[in-house]
Motif scaffolding. Structure first.
Motif, PDB file in Angstrom:
ATOM      1  N   UNK A 134      49.559  37.590  44.449  1.00 22.48           N
ATOM      2  CA  UNK A 134      48.927  38.737  44.634  1.00 22.48           C
ATOM      3  C   UNK A 134      48.257  39.292  43.801  1.00 22.48           C
ATOM      4  N   UNK A 135      47.463  40.452  44.062  1.00 20.35           N
ATOM      5  CA  UNK A 135      46.535  41.263  43.298  1.00 20.35           C
ATOM      6  C   UNK A 135      47.286  42.355  42.790  1.00 20.35           C
ATOM      7  N   UNK A 136      48.205  42.802  43.183  1.00 21.01           N
ATOM      8  CA  UNK A 136      48.980  44.054  42.938  1.00 21.01           C
ATOM      9  C   UNK A 136      48.902  45.020  43.917  1.00 21.01           C
ATOM     10  N   UNK A 137      48.024  44.801  44.987  1.00 19.68           N
ATOM     11  CA  UNK A 137      47.785  45.844  45.987  1.00 19.68           C
ATOM     12  C   UNK A 137      49.197  46.045  47.059  1.00 19.68           C
ATOM     13  N   UNK A 138      50.060  45.030  46.811  1.00 20.82           N
ATOM     14  CA  UNK A 138      51.344  44.972  47.655  1.00 20.82           C
ATOM     15  C   UNK A 138      52.328  45.447  47.093  1.00 20.82           C
ATOM     16  N   UNK A 142      51.101  48.317  41.371  1.00 19.63           N
ATOM     17  CA  UNK A 142      49.844  47.881  41.214  1.00 19.63           C
ATOM     18  C   UNK A 142      49.638  46.773  40.020  1.00 19.63           C
ATOM     19  N   UNK A 143      50.497  45.840  40.057  1.00 24.28           N
ATOM     20  CA  UNK A 143      50.593  44.673  39.173  1.00 24.28           C
ATOM     21  C   UNK A 143      50.580  43.568  39.761  1.00 24.28           C
ATOM     22  N   UNK A 144      49.702  42.647  39.491  1.00 19.89           N
ATOM     23  CA  UNK A 144      49.533  41.114  40.118  1.00 19.89           C
ATOM     24  C   UNK A 144      50.959  40.497  40.033  1.00 19.89           C
ATOM     25  N   UNK A 145      51.183  40.022  41.166  1.00 20.18           N
ATOM     26  CA  UNK A 145      52.637  39.513  41.421  1.00 20.18           C
ATOM     27  C   UNK A 145      52.444  37.934  41.850  1.00 20.18           C
TER      28      UNK A 145
END
Length: 155
Positions: A134-138, A142-145
């Motif tokens: 993920x890009x962090x939007x989830x 707000x961190x990429x995961x």
């Protein structure tokens, strides 16, 4: 030094919060908490512990780690797994993970931050596979995961 695992109870709220906050601050400095310490403590006492599925690891009566699990229609989840910074690399995380997996049907999923290389190595060593990035939007930070999954029951 013997580690004891047990279900968390309401009296553990302060100790669980201490582990969570110390671990997040020391080991994940790139992902600042989205909420202040007081809010985190309230969430642990009023939401996380009452929901059930939380176990703690104790050494000499001191809580040194915690794991929180849940189930959902898409499978079981490891929602939280934190170890006190001074107890990292002493097997506490492995004990907590194995304990959590004993009671969960597969698949088991979890998220970790992409930059958390030690956690990623830990989960991969225990049979988890990265299935999505993920890009962090989830997440609140707000961190990429990374979404990990464990399918096999024999892990």
């Amino acid at each position: 030094m013997r580690t004891r695992l047990r279900p968390a109870d309401p009296a553990d709220a302060t100790a669980v919060a201490d582990v969570y906050l110390a671990s997040r601050k020391a080991l994940l400095p790139y992902a600042p908490l989205a909420h202040g310490d007081a809010e985190v403590r309230t969430w642990i006492a009023a939401t996380l512990l009452p929901a059930g599925g939380v176990s703690v690891a104790e050494v000499d009566g001191r809580v040194v780690g915690m794991v929180a699990v849940s189930t959902a229609p898409d499978g079981a989840w490891i929602d939280q797994l934190y170890v006190a910074p001074d107890s990292v690399n002493h097997g506490v995380g492995t004990l907590l993970l194995r304990h959590a997996l004993e009671g969960l049907s597969r698949p088991v999923r979890l998220y970790t931050f992409r930059e958390n290389h030690s956690a990623r190595r830990f989960y991969e060593r225990h049979g988890f596979t990265a299935i999505a990035f993920g890009d962090g939007s989830g997440n609140e930070e707000g961190q990429p995961d990374v979404l990990y999954e464990l399918d096999a029951v024999d892990q």
